[in-house]
Design a protein around this motif. Structure first.
Motif, PDB file in Angstrom:
ATOM      1  N   PHE A  18      34.875  76.104  42.917  1.00  0.00           N
ATOM      2  CA  PHE A  18      34.383  74.732  42.791  1.00  0.00           C
ATOM      3  C   PHE A  18      34.356  74.279  41.325  1.00  0.00           C
ATOM      4  O   PHE A  18      34.508  73.082  41.037  1.00  0.00           O
ATOM      5  N   ALA A  19      34.183  75.216  40.405  1.00  0.00           N
ATOM      6  CA  ALA A  19      34.222  74.850  38.991  1.00  0.00           C
ATOM      7  C   ALA A  19      35.621  74.410  38.574  1.00  0.00           C
ATOM      8  O   ALA A  19      35.786  73.617  37.634  1.00  0.00           O
ATOM      9  N   GLN A  20      36.625  74.904  39.276  1.00  0.00           N
ATOM     10  CA  GLN A  20      38.009  74.591  38.922  1.00  0.00           C
ATOM     11  C   GLN A  20      38.525  73.309  39.570  1.00  0.00           C
ATOM     12  O   GLN A  20      39.571  72.795  39.156  1.00  0.00           O
ATOM     13  N   HIS A  21      37.826  72.785  40.589  1.00  0.00           N
ATOM     14  CA  HIS A  21      38.352  71.656  41.350  1.00  0.00           C
ATOM     15  C   HIS A  21      37.266  70.593  41.548  1.00  0.00           C
ATOM     16  O   HIS A  21      36.168  70.906  42.012  1.00  0.00           O
ATOM     17  N   THR A  22      37.582  69.365  41.213  1.00  0.00           N
ATOM     18  CA  THR A  22      36.646  68.284  41.538  1.00  0.00           C
ATOM     19  C   THR A  22      36.709  68.010  43.040  1.00  0.00           C
ATOM     20  O   THR A  22      37.715  68.301  43.705  1.00  0.00           O
ATOM     21  N   VAL A  23      35.643  67.442  43.540  1.00  0.00           N
ATOM     22  CA  VAL A  23      35.613  67.074  44.956  1.00  0.00           C
ATOM     23  C   VAL A  23      36.677  66.014  45.239  1.00  0.00           C
ATOM     24  O   VAL A  23      37.352  66.044  46.277  1.00  0.00           O
ATOM     25  N   SER A  24      36.867  65.095  44.326  1.00  0.00           N
ATOM     26  CA  SER A  24      37.888  64.065  44.518  1.00  0.00           C
ATOM     27  C   SER A  24      39.270  64.681  44.653  1.00  0.00           C
ATOM     28  O   SER A  24      40.083  64.247  45.485  1.00  0.00           O
ATOM     29  N   ALA A  25      39.559  65.692  43.864  1.00  0.00           N
ATOM     30  CA  ALA A  25      40.857  66.353  43.954  1.00  0.00           C
ATOM     31  C   ALA A  25      41.007  67.081  45.288  1.00  0.00           C
ATOM     32  O   ALA A  25      42.085  67.065  45.903  1.00  0.00           O
ATOM     33  N   LEU A  26      39.936  67.704  45.739  1.00  0.00           N
ATOM     34  CA  LEU A  26      39.993  68.444  46.999  1.00  0.00           C
ATOM     35  C   LEU A  26      40.218  67.532  48.200  1.00  0.00           C
ATOM     36  O   LEU A  26      40.733  67.972  49.234  1.00  0.00           O
ATOM     37  N   LYS A  27      39.864  66.265  48.076  1.00  0.00           N
ATOM     38  CA  LYS A  27      40.100  65.321  49.176  1.00  0.00           C
ATOM     39  C   LYS A  27      41.583  65.161  49.471  1.00  0.00           C
ATOM     40  O   LYS A  27      41.958  64.723  50.564  1.00  0.00           O
ATOM     41  N   GLY A  28      42.414  65.519  48.530  1.00  0.00           N
ATOM     42  CA  GLY A  28      43.853  65.435  48.740  1.00  0.00           C
ATOM     43  C   GLY A  28      44.426  66.651  49.442  1.00  0.00           C
ATOM     44  O   GLY A  28      45.617  66.670  49.774  1.00  0.00           O
ATOM     45  N   TRP A  29      43.622  67.667  49.680  1.00  0.00           N
ATOM     46  CA  TRP A  29      44.074  68.875  50.358  1.00  0.00           C
ATOM     47  C   TRP A  29      44.042  68.664  51.871  1.00  0.00           C
ATOM     48  O   TRP A  29      43.244  67.886  52.383  1.00  0.00           O
ATOM     49  N   ASN A  30      44.882  69.391  52.594  1.00  0.00           N
ATOM     50  CA  ASN A  30      44.851  69.278  54.049  1.00  0.00           C
ATOM     51  C   ASN A  30      43.819  70.237  54.646  1.00  0.00           C
ATOM     52  O   ASN A  30      43.246  71.083  53.961  1.00  0.00           O
ATOM     53  N   ASP A  31      43.586  70.071  55.948  1.00  0.00           N
ATOM     54  CA  ASP A  31      42.537  70.852  56.627  1.00  0.00           C
ATOM     55  C   ASP A  31      42.780  72.354  56.515  1.00  0.00           C
ATOM     56  O   ASP A  31      41.857  73.132  56.251  1.00  0.00           O
ATOM     57  N   HIS A  32      44.008  72.760  56.748  1.00  0.00           N
ATOM     58  CA  HIS A  32      44.335  74.180  56.712  1.00  0.00           C
ATOM     59  C   HIS A  32      44.047  74.782  55.342  1.00  0.00           C
ATOM     60  O   HIS A  32      43.418  75.843  55.226  1.00  0.00           O
ATOM     61  N   ASP A  33      44.468  74.111  54.294  1.00  0.00           N
ATOM     62  CA  ASP A  33      44.327  74.678  52.949  1.00  0.00           C
ATOM     63  C   ASP A  33      42.872  74.729  52.503  1.00  0.00           C
ATOM     64  O   ASP A  33      42.479  75.635  51.747  1.00  0.00           O
ATOM     65  N   LEU A  34      42.066  73.788  52.932  1.00  0.00           N
ATOM     66  CA  LEU A  34      40.643  73.831  52.593  1.00  0.00           C
ATOM     67  C   LEU A  34      39.987  75.080  53.188  1.00  0.00           C
ATOM     68  O   LEU A  34      39.307  75.841  52.486  1.00  0.00           O
ATOM     69  N   GLU A  35      40.200  75.305  54.467  1.00  0.00           N
ATOM     70  CA  GLU A  35      39.568  76.470  55.108  1.00  0.00           C
ATOM     71  C   GLU A  35      40.208  77.771  54.637  1.00  0.00           C
ATOM     72  O   GLU A  35      39.575  78.836  54.686  1.00  0.00           O
ATOM     73  N   GLN A  36      41.449  77.698  54.173  1.00  0.00           N
ATOM     74  CA  GLN A  36      42.151  78.883  53.707  1.00  0.00           C
ATOM     75  C   GLN A  36      41.516  79.478  52.451  1.00  0.00           C
ATOM     76  O   GLN A  36      41.796  80.623  52.092  1.00  0.00           O
ATOM     77  N   GLN A  37      40.621  78.733  51.809  1.00  0.00           N
ATOM     78  CA  GLN A  37      39.946  79.274  50.616  1.00  0.00           C
ATOM     79  C   GLN A  37      38.971  80.382  50.971  1.00  0.00           C
ATOM     80  O   GLN A  37      38.523  81.107  50.098  1.00  0.00           O
TER      81      GLN A  37
END
Length: 769
Positions: A94-113
């Motif tokens: 989370f320190a490496q990624h803003t929430v706004s940037a993460l909104k551009g990720w798809n569902d699969h990649d978010l849970e893949q973390q």
């Protein structure tokens, strides 16, 4: 359209092998490689859905008292591997990624973390999640909840939380002062709860596992067994092998209801021997089930007249009808007045198709009706289910061994949560008993379901949202409008195991709280804790996790609910949060005290093989309706969709792949439909593609065609030929949710009508290749 030989059209995308088999083994292996789960996963799978073991977090299908060697399916194995991944979503991420940037990720990649490891607070100044202590989170949440009117808060529950957690969560809400307890049932099977309660006096299905061993026929409506509940294929296969007939009505060709190869049978795996599941398979139009069922009833009534006239024998059960039902003559008159032209037009099936199906029903002594959201997620879904009950009452197919109505539910405890108090309707909860148990006056005002909660969020009247699991923002209709309104709330809290889209749409104050998974060891003051859940056949099962938690900073859902409640509520000597967290047996004792008829000797029966049956009045032919009888309902409409057909307008069916469970996307292989590497598809009948001047591979968009003036669009969909009824198109949930108006729902239950959405195809056509 009926399918006799079940042959595939070579001009359409399809899967040319059966459900199960080596394809299922390969799919599990692929997910195993992607997730790199902890070594404990093999032992967990060995214990999965077995007495004294771990209960699957995937579907709610029943668990047998004598389990198979491997009592899990492809989807259940994926869910377990997904939970036991070695990946970790840490504060460093989370320190490496803003929430706004993460909104551009798809569902699969978010849970893949991977698994969340620490409680996190959203810092608006930096647009990042930052770690916080549990005490800080609970104190802040309590302060925010105390600062608002309780009725301005919504407590949402996903269908995975245990009975123990769900009971405390509902109690917390009512002690706080509201009944705003929407749950995932509002978005899927709420139509079942409303319609069945009205016509048979029970809000849940009436069949149990043993019924599948003695039925003569099973009728399926709108359910994708191969993807959503593959363990159900075992009893279906056994039923077919002993001579039972299965008749399927579904707009979509679903491989699991066509052919099955049992991965647990060495003979079938080595010889390639398949079992044909459906004797008859009819591709009914989306929303045409009322018409199809009306046609079946019409044939049954005609057969009754003919057989009685010629042989003085009955097809229907007049004694049952006289003793146990009301409304038969009115229903009969209405059905007989409907023309075959109307039935054929609205169902998309021929009179002969429906006669074939009706003959199976007539000749079967005992029949089970099974259905999924393809039947209920329509504007007139409740009417459709009432029509199905009409058919089943004709022959007394409720309340006898080998018979019944059996909805196939999704989330593993979505039915159980309602049983123990997660309900916005106060009449469904024994409030007087709760008042006596805990020394308070429970709120009596009806709370907010999912649709009403969304409306209040849009209007700004809801100030706080707590999500007990799930991915609410992704699962609901009107996603674009809802995401825009969400940040206007003061407080949002998400309790979860993995990162998803809902965690990125935050109120002014927001917390992300990581919880234990069901497969993990839950150690409290009194030792390791078991939890319980209810399957879709009304049996209660105990579950005991034995894996090392993904992080030492995780808390159980029970402990998180109790921590928020303690920080919010005034002291009450009858409300002992710390004692309940220390020993979940005390929570089960409370559940027994609140619901003594269903949960007597609860703690003694937690690990009963096959679960213990909590009972069902309709199965005993006790009809808890105002009349004291089961109700025939005259059909008021023949189509379940809420719009008229028009040139260029299509009926959109939203669907799930066999590489997902609800909003969780495991990967991009919808093997059972032959779709690989993408979810951005628009499935169409080849004749519709040609008639619209489109071509295979063309990229188009869908626009909502609800006629309310709101611009709803999803773009970037590849036209793909598929075997669907003319006028119907298909694409994936939840990607298509922006096309569903919030107001477009079942008239009785307010379940979003996601299986018959009015849409048009929009193009900005390049030159044709």
């Amino acid at each position: 359209m009926s399918i006799d030989g079940l042959s595939d059209d070579e001009n359409t995308l399809h899967y040319d092998r059966p459900a199960g088999g080596w394809g299922s083994v390969g799919s599990i292996t692929r997910i195993m490689g992607n997730e790199r789960p902890t070594p404990a996963v093999l032992d967990t799978l060995r214990r999965q859905n077995k007495p004294g073991g771990f209960m699957c977090v995937s579907c709610a299908w029943g668990k047998p008292a004598e389990p198979h060697t491997f009592e899990f399916c492809e989807n259940g194995a994926k869910a377990t591997i997904w939970e036991l991944t070695s990946r970790r979503c840490t504060p460093e991420f989370f320190a490496q990624h803003t929430v706004s940037a993460l909104k551009g990720w798809n569902d699969h990649d978010l849970e893949q973390q991977g698994r969340l490891t620490h409680p996190m607070r959203y810092d608006r100044a930096t647009d990042r999640y930052v770690p916080c202590s549990w005490e800080e989170a609970f104190t802040a949440i309590g302060a925010e909840l105390r600062a608002i009117d309780p009725e301005q808060a919504v407590f949402y529950a996903s269908g995975r939380a245990s009975l123990e957690t769900s009971y405390l969560y509902a109690l917390f809400a009512r002690l706080y002062g509201h009944n705003n307890l929407p749950d995932s049932s509002n978005m899927c099977h709420e139509t079942t709860s409303v319609a069945l309660q009205k016509v048979i006096g029970s809000p849940v299905g009436t069949s149990v596992l043993n019924d599948f061993e003695s039925c003569d026929a099973i009728f399926f409506f709108g359910q994708n067994t191969g993807s959503n509940s593959p363990r159900l294929l075992h009893p279906l296969q056994q039923a077919v092998k002993r001579g039972a007939k299965i008749v399927t009505f579904n707009p979509v060709r679903e491989k699991g209801l066509e052919f099955f190869r049992n991965p647990q049978s060495p003979l079938e795996m080595l010889t390639g021997k398949d079992t044909r599941i459906s004797t008859l398979y009819f591709q009914v139009k989306a929303g045409g089930d009322i018409a199809a069922i009306t046609g079946l009833i019409k044939h049954v009534l005609a057969a009754e007249d003919a057989r009685w006239s010629s042989q003085k024998r009955h097809v229907i059960d007049p004694d049952f009808i006289a003793q146990h039902t009301v409304g038969f003559e009115e229903m009969k008159a209405r059905v007989e007045a409907v023309s075959w032209d109307e039935i054929e037009r609205e169902s998309g099936l021929t009179r002969e198709d429906l006669k074939q199906a009706a003959d199976v029903y007539i000749e079967a002594d005992r029949s089970i009706a099974m259905y999924g959201m393809g039947l209920t997620q329509h504007v007139r879904g409740s009417e459709t289910l009432a029509a199905l009950v009409n058919l089943w009452l004709l022959k007394g197919n409720i309340g006898r061994e080998g018979t019944g109505i059996s909805p196939v539910r999704g989330h593993s405890n979505v039915q159980g949560q309602r049983t123990v108090g997660i309900a916005e309707k106060p009449e469904l909860v024994p409030l007087d008993r709760l008042a006596e148990q805990f020394g308070f006056e429970p709120p009596r005002k009806e709370g907010l379901n999912t649709v009403k909660a969304c409306e209040k969020i849009l209007s700004g009247e809801v100030k706080a949202f707590i999500g007990l699991g799930g991915n609410f923002v992704r699962a609901i209709p009107e996603r674009d409008r809802m995401e825009a309104a969400w940040p206007r709330m003061r407080l949002t809290v998400q309790i979860a195991t993995k990162l998803n889209r809902s965690h990125l749409i935050n109120g002014e104050v927001a917390f992300l709280l990581p919880c234990l998974g069901r497969s993990e060891e839950d150690l409290q003051e009194s030792g390791a804790q078991a939890v319980t859940m209810e399957d879709s056949l009304s049996c209660i099962h105990g579950s005991l996790g034995n894996n090392t938690p993904a992080s030492p900073h995780l808390k159980s859902e029970v402990a998180i609910v109790a921590g928020m409640a303690k920080a919010t509520l005034p002291a009450n000597p009858k409300v002992k949060w710390d004692e309940w967290v220390a020993d979940y047996r005390r929570i089960r004792a409370l559940i027994e005290e609140t619901y003594p008829d269903q949960f007597h000797r609860f703690n003694e029966r937690v690990f009963t093989p096959g679960g213990f049956y909590r009972g069902n009045s309709a199965r005993d032919r006790v009809w808890k309706t105002p009349s004291g009888k089961a109700h025939f309902t005259p059909p008021g409409h023949l189509r379940a969709i809420g719009f008229e057909d028009a040139p260029g307008r299509y009926r959109l069916i939203t669907m799930r792949s066999n590489d997902q469970f609800n909003t969780t996307i495991y990967g991009y292989s919808d093997r059972l439909r032959g779709i690989e590497g993408t979810r951005d598809v628009l499935l169409m009948n080849p004749a519709d593609i040609a008639a619209a001047g489109l071509w295979e591979g063309q990229v188009v968009g869908l626009a909502g065609d609800a006629g309310d003036g709101v611009d709803r669009r999803v773009n970037g969909l590849t036209v793909t030929p598929f075997q669907l009824p003319r006028g119907c198109v298909g694409s994936y949930y939840p990607e298509m949710n922006p096309l569903i108006p919030l107001w477009y729902h079942d008239e009785a239950s307010e379940t979003p009508a996601a299986k018959g959405v009015p849409v048009r195809i929009v193009t900005d056509p390049p030159a044709r290749p």
